[in-house]
Write an enzyme that holds these catalytic residues in place. Structure first.
Site, mmCIF file in Angstrom:
data_model
loop_
_atom_site.group_PDB
_atom_site.id
_atom_site.type_symbol
_atom_site.label_atom_id
_atom_site.label_comp_id
_atom_site.label_asym_id
_atom_site.label_seq_id
_atom_site.Cartn_x
_atom_site.Cartn_y
_atom_site.Cartn_z
ATOM 1 N N LYS A 1 0.847 -1.202 0.000
ATOM 2 C CA LYS A 1 0.000 0.000 0.000
ATOM 3 C C LYS A 1 0.881 1.250 0.000
ATOM 4 C CE LYS A 1 -0.243 0.161 5.047
ATOM 5 N NZ LYS A 1 -0.953 -0.377 6.217
ATOM 6 N N TYR B 1 13.573 32.525 1.670
ATOM 7 C CA TYR B 1 12.361 33.296 1.958
ATOM 8 C C TYR B 1 12.349 33.781 3.403
ATOM 9 C CZ TYR B 1 10.159 31.587 -2.352
ATOM 10 O OH TYR B 1 9.849 31.309 -3.647
#
Ligand SMILES: *Cc1c(COP(=O)(O)O)cnc(C)c1O
Length: 390
Positions: free
Chosen positions: A37, A264
């Site tokens: 999965k 940033y």
């Protein structure tokens, strides 16, 4: 080599080795359902399943129908169990593609029966029993009623029954034993009432290591296949190999003067001259991202607050990359797809490679996976094929 600036190397031989370790630990009569999965825990489900099919796994398990279809399209022939219980309106779809559905509800059971009747085929399924995970499955008290219902539906075939442990990876196994005893009671009743083979399974990775009496007809390893122990508390009775390595190349090197800033928000301002290397991986790729869990106990709150505080005070480097054996701290804010590391005085040139620690299940699905067999590239999974002339 290859033309990528960031990629994840997956050593399929290591995954096969881990499978063989489990195969040797578990008695030969016990089947193995390999859990692939979540894109095989980030390793790439099609390639991993291909290797495990070759290594002799009996079945596969995924969470959703789409994940199952991906395996079928990759040519996987083994039975594939879909863990998420199907909704009534998905009955047609699972039968059409020959996936093994999980049933945990009366309405879905009837929908599967009518879809099977319409197609004039047997509708095989696994029944999920809720024993303490509080998630999916019919209450164990409803098993008798369910069996009565199934008897009236000859189109259906109960092929398996399963449950899932909530605490098998913890030191205290008492709740796991409680879950097992509830499950075994249901299994006994089912095996008494149903003719034909019904596979009973409950053991995840932790139970495979620590609880041999939970093996029953089949075990369901995930974590162990990928070279990791489910927790620090389990016994490490098999020797695992790590198939995973994420790497990136330094695409730019910048020399900064005191007072210059990085990234940033100008979070990082240099005090001394610094050399900064730029690596093309960021939060959109899952770098520096941790799954958020709310502190459940007061102790957890104290722990996470202390961790955050020491990060703010710069006591521990929150993120880093590895060059040779050295850890290089990430500086400035992690960008969407670019991060900066401090390479001052390391003599690292543009184009060199660093290793990138990243959580596997949240590592971006679009990062190229490079698969190795016998230390050589055997396959590549990439967003767009990059043509290279040799
Ligand atoms: C994920 C999962 C597993 C595998 O668990 P691991 O601890 O990774 O071995 C087994 N069974 C179910 C139902 C699962 O969801």
């Amino acid at each position: 080599m290859h033309p990528y600036v960031r990629w994840i190397e997956i050593d399929l031989d290591a995954i096969i080795h881990n499978f063989c370790q489990i195969r040797q630990l578990v008695p030969p009569a016990v089947k193995i359902m390999s859990v692939v999965k979540a894109d095989a825990y980030g390793h790439g489900s099609a390639q991993v399943a291909g290797a495990l099919a070759e290594a002799g796994t009996d079945m596969f398990a995924v969470t959703t129908i789409e994940e199952g279809l991906e395996l079928i399209q990759a040519g996987i022939k083994n039975p594939i169990l879909v863990f998420a219980p199907i909704l009534p309106d998905q009955a047609d779809l699972v039968l059409e593609h020959g996936l093994m559905p999980t049933i945990d509800d009366w309405e879905a059971l009837h929908a599967l029966a009518s879809a099977a009747a319409q197609k004039n085929i047997k509708g095989s399924f696994h029944l999920k029993i809720e024993t303490g995970m509080g998630r999916t499955g019919i209450p164990s008290l409803e098993v008798s009623q369910f069996l009565q219902e199934i008897k009236e539906l000859p189109q259906l075939q109960l092929a398996g029954v399963y449950s899932h442990f909530a605490t098998a990876m913890m030191k205290d196994k008492s709740f796991a034993h409680k879950q097992l005893s509830i499950f075994l009671q249901a299994v006994r009743e089912i095996k008494r009432e149903v003719s034909g083979e019904v596979l009973a399974h409950i053991a995840n990775s932790a139970a495979i290591l620590d609880l041999p009496d939970t093996y029953l007809d089949m075990v369901r390893p995930g974590t162990l296949l990928y070279g990791q122990y489910p927790s620090p508390y389990v016994s490490k009775k098999i020797e695992l190999q790590d198939p995973w390595q994420m790497k990136g190349r330094i695409i730019s090197v910048k020399k900064l003067a005191p007072g210059d800033s990085v990234g940033y928000g100008r979070d990082f301002v240099t005090k001394k001259p610094r050399e900064i290397g730029v690596v093309p991986v960021g939060y959109a790729d899952g770098f520096g991202v941790l799954p958020h869990t709310r502190p459940a106990k007061f102790y957890d709150l104290v722990k996470s607050t202390a961790k955050l505080l020491s990060q703010i005070l710069g006591l521990i480097a929150p993120n880093y990359m590895i060059y040779g054996k050295e850890r290089l701290p990430v500086v400035g804010r992690i960008g969407m797809q670019l991060s900066m590391i401090d390479i001052t005085g390391k003599g690292i040139a543009r184009g060199e490679t660093v290793q990138i620690p990243i959580r596997r299940t949240t590592a971006g699905g679009k990062i190229t996976r490079v698969y190795l067999r016998d230390q050589k590239i055997s396959a590549i999974r990439e967003v767009a094929a990059v043509q290279t002339q040799k």
